[in-house]
Design a protein around this motif. Structure first.
Motif, PDB file in Angstrom:
ATOM      1  N   ARG A  68       0.662  -1.072  -0.032  1.00  0.00           N
ATOM      2  CA  ARG A  68      -0.137   0.005  -0.034  1.00  0.00           C
ATOM      3  C   ARG A  68       0.958   1.282   0.021  1.00  0.00           C
ATOM      4  O   ARG A  68       1.946   1.325   0.753  1.00  0.00           O
ATOM      5  CB  ARG A  68      -1.198  -0.382   1.327  1.00  0.00           C
ATOM      6  N   ARG A  69       0.901   2.358  -0.842  1.00  0.00           N
ATOM      7  CA  ARG A  69       1.091   3.317  -0.983  1.00  0.00           C
ATOM      8  C   ARG A  69       1.324   4.361   0.287  1.00  0.00           C
ATOM      9  O   ARG A  69      -0.130   4.327   0.674  1.00  0.00           O
ATOM     10  CB  ARG A  69       1.121   4.418  -2.238  1.00  0.00           C
ATOM     11  N   VAL A  70       2.491   4.473   0.381  1.00  0.00           N
ATOM     12  CA  VAL A  70       2.573   5.221   1.892  1.00  0.00           C
ATOM     13  C   VAL A  70       3.697   6.603   1.599  1.00  0.00           C
ATOM     14  O   VAL A  70       3.758   7.323   3.131  1.00  0.00           O
ATOM     15  CB  VAL A  70       2.629   4.258   3.337  1.00  0.00           C
ATOM     16  N   GLY A  71       3.951   6.902   0.957  1.00  0.00           N
ATOM     17  CA  GLY A  71       4.788   7.617   0.599  1.00  0.00           C
ATOM     18  C   GLY A  71       5.732   8.038  -0.089  1.00  0.00           C
ATOM     19  O   GLY A  71       5.268   7.011  -0.962  1.00  0.00           O
ATOM     20  N   GLY A  72       7.090   8.571  -0.653  1.00  0.00           N
ATOM     21  CA  GLY A  72       8.136   8.447  -1.677  1.00  0.00           C
ATOM     22  C   GLY A  72       9.158   9.105  -1.400  1.00  0.00           C
ATOM     23  O   GLY A  72       9.327   9.846  -0.457  1.00  0.00           O
ATOM     24  N   ALA A  73       9.570   9.129  -2.474  1.00  0.00           N
ATOM     25  CA  ALA A  73      11.120  10.250  -2.274  1.00  0.00           C
ATOM     26  C   ALA A  73      11.531  10.958  -3.585  1.00  0.00           C
ATOM     27  O   ALA A  73      11.311   9.556  -4.860  1.00  0.00           O
ATOM     28  CB  ALA A  73      11.900   9.112  -1.606  1.00  0.00           C
ATOM     29  N   VAL A  74      12.236  11.055  -3.657  1.00  0.00           N
ATOM     30  CA  VAL A  74      12.988  11.631  -4.812  1.00  0.00           C
ATOM     31  C   VAL A  74      13.961  11.122  -4.161  1.00  0.00           C
ATOM     32  O   VAL A  74      14.562  12.133  -3.589  1.00  0.00           O
ATOM     33  CB  VAL A  74      12.888  12.633  -5.574  1.00  0.00           C
ATOM     34  N   VAL A  75      15.576  10.628  -4.818  1.00  0.00           N
ATOM     35  CA  VAL A  75      16.900  10.836  -4.858  1.00  0.00           C
ATOM     36  C   VAL A  75      17.613  10.939  -5.882  1.00  0.00           C
ATOM     37  O   VAL A  75      16.980  10.535  -7.549  1.00  0.00           O
ATOM     38  CB  VAL A  75      17.402   9.405  -4.608  1.00  0.00           C
ATOM     39  N   THR A  76      18.467  12.075  -5.896  1.00  0.00           N
ATOM     40  CA  THR A  76      19.197  11.405  -7.209  1.00  0.00           C
ATOM     41  C   THR A  76      20.436  10.802  -6.982  1.00  0.00           C
ATOM     42  O   THR A  76      22.061  11.083  -6.095  1.00  0.00           O
ATOM     43  CB  THR A  76      20.185  13.168  -7.589  1.00  0.00           C
ATOM     44  N   ILE A  77      21.020  10.411  -8.096  1.00  0.00           N
ATOM     45  CA  ILE A  77      22.158   9.392  -8.005  1.00  0.00           C
ATOM     46  C   ILE A  77      23.584   9.526  -8.970  1.00  0.00           C
ATOM     47  O   ILE A  77      22.948   9.773  -9.989  1.00  0.00           O
ATOM     48  CB  ILE A  77      21.552   7.765  -8.397  1.00  0.00           C
ATOM     49  N   ASN A  78      24.167  10.299  -8.355  1.00  0.00           N
ATOM     50  CA  ASN A  78      25.537  10.255  -9.104  1.00  0.00           C
ATOM     51  C   ASN A  78      26.263   9.261  -9.325  1.00  0.00           C
ATOM     52  O   ASN A  78      27.368   8.703  -8.573  1.00  0.00           O
ATOM     53  CB  ASN A  78      26.784  11.552  -8.676  1.00  0.00           C
ATOM     54  N   ARG A  79      26.291   7.988 -10.569  1.00  0.00           N
ATOM     55  CA  ARG A  79      27.310   6.484 -10.510  1.00  0.00           C
ATOM     56  C   ARG A  79      28.394   6.630 -10.114  1.00  0.00           C
ATOM     57  O   ARG A  79      28.778   6.337 -10.262  1.00  0.00           O
ATOM     58  CB  ARG A  79      26.921   6.445 -11.896  1.00  0.00           C
ATOM     59  N   ASN A  80      29.212   8.471 -11.095  1.00  0.00           N
ATOM     60  CA  ASN A  80      30.651   7.982 -10.788  1.00  0.00           C
ATOM     61  C   ASN A  80      30.311   8.565  -9.730  1.00  0.00           C
ATOM     62  O   ASN A  80      31.695   8.106  -9.305  1.00  0.00           O
ATOM     63  CB  ASN A  80      30.964   9.917 -11.455  1.00  0.00           C
ATOM     64  N   PHE A  90       8.676  11.877   1.822  1.00  0.00           N
ATOM     65  CA  PHE A  90       7.581  12.188   2.555  1.00  0.00           C
ATOM     66  C   PHE A  90       6.781  10.396   2.820  1.00  0.00           C
ATOM     67  O   PHE A  90       6.599   9.964   2.527  1.00  0.00           O
ATOM     68  CB  PHE A  90       6.612  12.799   2.317  1.00  0.00           C
ATOM     69  N   ILE A  91       6.398  10.835   4.380  1.00  0.00           N
ATOM     70  CA  ILE A  91       4.991  10.473   4.886  1.00  0.00           C
ATOM     71  C   ILE A  91       3.946  10.340   4.397  1.00  0.00           C
ATOM     72  O   ILE A  91       3.886  11.458   4.643  1.00  0.00           O
ATOM     73  CB  ILE A  91       5.255   9.277   5.954  1.00  0.00           C
ATOM     74  N   ALA A  92       2.981   9.917   3.616  1.00  0.00           N
ATOM     75  CA  ALA A  92       1.790  10.633   3.596  1.00  0.00           C
ATOM     76  C   ALA A  92       0.898  10.578   4.673  1.00  0.00           C
ATOM     77  O   ALA A  92       1.101  10.334   6.400  1.00  0.00           O
ATOM     78  CB  ALA A  92       0.488   9.788   2.504  1.00  0.00           C
ATOM     79  N   VAL A  93      -0.202  11.717   4.777  1.00  0.00           N
ATOM     80  CA  VAL A  93      -0.415  11.958   5.817  1.00  0.00           C
ATOM     81  C   VAL A  93      -1.668  10.540   6.415  1.00  0.00           C
ATOM     82  O   VAL A  93      -1.871   9.505   5.314  1.00  0.00           O
ATOM     83  CB  VAL A  93      -1.452  13.403   5.737  1.00  0.00           C
ATOM     84  N   GLY A  94      -1.360  10.704   7.857  1.00  0.00           N
ATOM     85  CA  GLY A  94      -2.187  10.265   8.089  1.00  0.00           C
ATOM     86  C   GLY A  94      -1.231   8.138   8.416  1.00  0.00           C
ATOM     87  O   GLY A  94      -1.954   7.720   8.784  1.00  0.00           O
ATOM     88  N   ASN A  95      -0.139   8.554   7.928  1.00  0.00           N
ATOM     89  CA  ASN A  95       0.911   7.228   8.230  1.00  0.00           C
ATOM     90  C   ASN A  95       2.192   7.179   8.909  1.00  0.00           C
ATOM     91  O   ASN A  95       2.759   6.752   8.908  1.00  0.00           O
ATOM     92  CB  ASN A  95       1.373   6.665   6.908  1.00  0.00           C
ATOM     93  N   HIS A  96       2.159   8.426  10.121  1.00  0.00           N
ATOM     94  CA  HIS A  96       2.960   8.956  10.328  1.00  0.00           C
ATOM     95  C   HIS A  96       2.665   7.960  11.819  1.00  0.00           C
ATOM     96  O   HIS A  96       2.222   8.033  12.488  1.00  0.00           O
ATOM     97  CB  HIS A  96       3.231  10.767  11.200  1.00  0.00           C
ATOM     98  N   GLY A  97       4.341   8.484  12.416  1.00  0.00           N
ATOM     99  CA  GLY A  97       4.412   8.026  14.157  1.00  0.00           C
ATOM    100  C   GLY A  97       4.642   6.066  14.055  1.00  0.00           C
ATOM    101  O   GLY A  97       3.920   5.290  14.391  1.00  0.00           O
TER     102      GLY A  97
END
Length: 174
Positions: A68-80, A90-97
Protein backbone atom coordinates in the motif's frame (compact mmCIF):
# COMPACT_ATOMS: atom_id res chain seq x y z
CA UNK A 1 4.70 -0.04 17.06
CA UNK A 2 3.40 -2.32 14.34
CA UNK A 3 5.92 -4.24 12.29
CA UNK A 4 6.26 -2.73 8.83
CA UNK A 5 7.03 -4.44 5.57
CA UNK A 6 8.33 -1.42 3.66
CA UNK A 7 9.45 -1.71 0.07
CA UNK A 8 10.23 0.75 -2.70
CA UNK A 9 8.89 0.84 -6.24
CA UNK A 10 9.87 3.18 -9.07
CA UNK A 11 7.16 5.72 -9.78
CA UNK A 12 5.86 5.88 -13.33
CA UNK A 13 5.37 9.32 -14.89
CA UNK A 14 1.63 8.62 -15.08
CA UNK A 15 1.67 8.48 -11.25
CA UNK A 16 3.42 11.86 -10.87
CA UNK A 17 0.22 13.92 -10.36
CA UNK A 18 -0.91 11.74 -7.41
CA UNK A 19 2.67 11.60 -6.07
CA UNK A 20 2.83 15.41 -6.12
CA UNK A 21 -0.57 15.80 -4.41
CA UNK A 22 0.39 13.35 -1.64
CA UNK A 23 3.78 15.04 -1.12
CA UNK A 24 2.25 18.51 -1.00
CA UNK A 25 -0.40 17.36 1.48
CA UNK A 26 2.32 15.88 3.72
CA UNK A 27 4.46 19.03 3.53
CA UNK A 28 1.42 21.23 4.21
CA UNK A 29 1.09 19.80 7.73
CA UNK A 30 4.40 21.34 8.87
CA UNK A 31 3.75 24.58 7.00
CA UNK A 32 0.38 25.03 8.71
CA UNK A 33 1.93 24.24 12.11
CA UNK A 34 4.61 26.89 11.51
CA UNK A 35 2.57 29.61 9.79
CA UNK A 36 -0.97 28.91 10.94
CA UNK A 37 -2.14 28.67 7.36
CA UNK A 38 -0.84 27.74 3.95
CA UNK A 39 0.64 30.48 1.81
CA UNK A 40 -0.65 30.99 -1.69
CA UNK A 41 -0.22 27.71 -3.50
CA UNK A 42 1.12 24.34 -2.44
CA UNK A 43 4.53 23.65 -0.85
CA UNK A 44 6.65 22.78 -2.72
CA UNK A 45 5.19 24.46 -5.75
CA UNK A 46 4.17 22.42 -8.77
CA UNK A 47 7.04 24.01 -10.71
CA UNK A 48 9.60 23.05 -8.02
CA UNK A 49 8.28 19.48 -7.99
CA UNK A 50 8.25 19.21 -11.77
CA UNK A 51 11.94 20.24 -11.80
CA UNK A 52 12.81 17.68 -9.11
CA UNK A 53 10.96 14.84 -10.83
CA UNK A 54 12.56 15.59 -14.20
CA UNK A 55 16.09 16.33 -12.94
CA UNK A 56 18.98 14.41 -14.50
CA UNK A 57 19.71 11.19 -12.56
CA UNK A 58 16.57 11.58 -10.42
CA UNK A 59 14.96 8.36 -9.20
CA UNK A 60 11.35 8.77 -8.09
CA UNK A 61 10.13 6.09 -5.69
CA UNK A 62 6.87 5.07 -4.07
CA UNK A 63 7.21 3.93 -0.46
CA UNK A 64 4.98 0.91 0.09
CA UNK A 65 3.91 -0.76 3.33
CA UNK A 66 2.44 -4.19 2.68
CA UNK A 67 2.00 -3.14 -0.99
CA UNK A 68 0.00 0.00 0.00
CA UNK A 69 1.43 3.42 -0.98
CA UNK A 70 2.35 5.33 2.16
CA UNK A 71 4.83 7.88 0.86
CA UNK A 72 7.50 8.64 -1.65
CA UNK A 73 11.03 9.82 -2.24
CA UNK A 74 13.14 11.46 -4.92
CA UNK A 75 16.84 10.71 -4.88
CA UNK A 76 19.55 11.81 -7.26
CA UNK A 77 22.19 9.18 -7.96
CA UNK A 78 25.62 10.17 -9.25
CA UNK A 79 26.93 6.89 -10.65
CA UNK A 80 30.46 8.34 -11.05
CA UNK A 81 31.08 9.76 -7.57
CA UNK A 82 28.36 7.96 -5.58
CA UNK A 83 27.85 11.25 -3.71
CA UNK A 84 24.06 10.99 -3.84
CA UNK A 85 21.28 13.23 -2.61
CA UNK A 86 17.93 12.78 -0.99
CA UNK A 87 15.89 15.50 -2.66
CA UNK A 88 12.44 14.75 -1.25
CA UNK A 89 11.08 12.25 1.25
CA UNK A 90 7.57 12.10 2.63
CA UNK A 91 5.23 9.85 4.51
CA UNK A 92 1.61 10.42 3.50
CA UNK A 93 -0.81 12.11 5.89
CA UNK A 94 -2.33 9.58 8.28
CA UNK A 95 0.71 7.29 8.22
CA UNK A 96 3.05 9.12 10.61
CA UNK A 97 4.32 7.71 13.88
CA UNK A 98 4.52 4.11 12.66
CA UNK A 99 8.24 3.87 11.92
CA UNK A 100 7.65 4.07 8.18
CA UNK A 101 10.14 6.91 7.62
CA UNK A 102 12.96 4.98 9.27
CA UNK A 103 12.05 1.80 7.40
CA UNK A 104 11.84 3.73 4.12
CA UNK A 105 15.26 5.33 4.67
CA UNK A 106 16.77 1.91 5.42
CA UNK A 107 15.24 0.58 2.20
CA UNK A 108 16.67 3.52 0.22
CA UNK A 109 20.15 2.91 1.65
CA UNK A 110 19.83 -0.81 0.76
CA UNK A 111 18.68 0.04 -2.78
CA UNK A 112 21.84 2.09 -3.40
CA UNK A 113 24.60 0.15 -1.56
CA UNK A 114 27.46 1.79 -3.50
CA UNK A 115 26.65 5.22 -2.08
CA UNK A 116 29.66 6.92 -0.50
CA UNK A 117 27.65 9.80 0.98
CA UNK A 118 24.10 11.12 1.12
CA UNK A 119 23.19 14.79 1.27
CA UNK A 120 19.87 16.49 1.95
CA UNK A 121 18.47 19.85 3.07
CA UNK A 122 15.45 20.82 5.14
CA UNK A 123 13.94 24.12 6.29
CA UNK A 124 15.23 25.41 9.61
CA UNK A 125 11.74 25.30 11.18
CA UNK A 126 11.17 21.61 10.43
CA UNK A 127 12.09 20.23 13.86
CA UNK A 128 10.67 16.79 13.08
CA UNK A 129 12.83 16.53 9.94
CA UNK A 130 15.93 17.69 11.82
CA UNK A 131 15.30 15.08 14.52
CA UNK A 132 14.65 12.40 11.90
CA UNK A 133 17.76 13.05 9.82
CA UNK A 134 20.16 13.50 12.78
CA UNK A 135 18.82 11.16 15.47
CA UNK A 136 17.13 8.44 13.43
CA UNK A 137 19.08 8.28 10.16
CA UNK A 138 22.58 9.30 11.27
CA UNK A 139 23.06 12.46 9.18
CA UNK A 140 25.16 15.36 10.44
CA UNK A 141 24.31 19.03 10.06
CA UNK A 142 27.17 20.51 8.07
CA UNK A 143 25.88 23.91 6.97
CA UNK A 144 23.23 26.51 7.70
CA UNK A 145 21.98 28.45 4.68
CA UNK A 146 20.57 31.92 5.34
CA UNK A 147 20.61 35.42 3.89
CA UNK A 148 24.37 35.88 4.43
CA UNK A 149 25.22 32.28 3.47
CA UNK A 150 22.85 31.43 0.63
CA UNK A 151 22.67 27.83 -0.48
CA UNK A 152 23.78 26.67 -3.89
CA UNK A 153 20.15 26.10 -4.85
CA UNK A 154 19.12 29.70 -4.28
CA UNK A 155 16.39 30.65 -4.61
CA UNK A 156 15.03 28.10 -2.15
CA UNK A 157 11.67 26.42 -2.70
CA UNK A 158 8.97 29.04 -2.69
CA UNK A 159 6.33 29.55 -0.01
CA UNK A 160 8.38 28.70 3.08
CA UNK A 161 8.20 31.00 6.13
CA UNK A 162 11.77 32.26 5.53
CA UNK A 163 12.73 31.11 2.06
CA UNK A 164 16.47 31.22 2.65
CA UNK A 165 16.92 29.44 6.00
CA UNK A 166 17.82 25.77 5.46
CA UNK A 167 20.07 23.17 7.06
CA UNK A 168 22.29 20.94 4.92
CA UNK A 169 22.93 17.41 6.17
CA UNK A 170 25.49 14.80 5.09
CA UNK A 171 25.75 11.12 5.94
CA UNK A 172 29.04 9.38 5.16
CA UNK A 173 28.48 5.74 4.25
CA UNK A 174 32.10 4.54 4.00
Amino acid sequence: MARNHVTLRPTEPTDFPAFKRDLQAAFAVAAVEEMGELPDGPIPSDADLDRALAAPNAVVLHILNDARRVGGAVVTINRNTQANSLDLLFIAVGNHGQGLGKAAWSAIEAMFPDTRSWETVTPYFEKRNIHFYVNVCGFHIVEYYHERNPGPHTPSPTGLPDDSDMFRFVKQMR
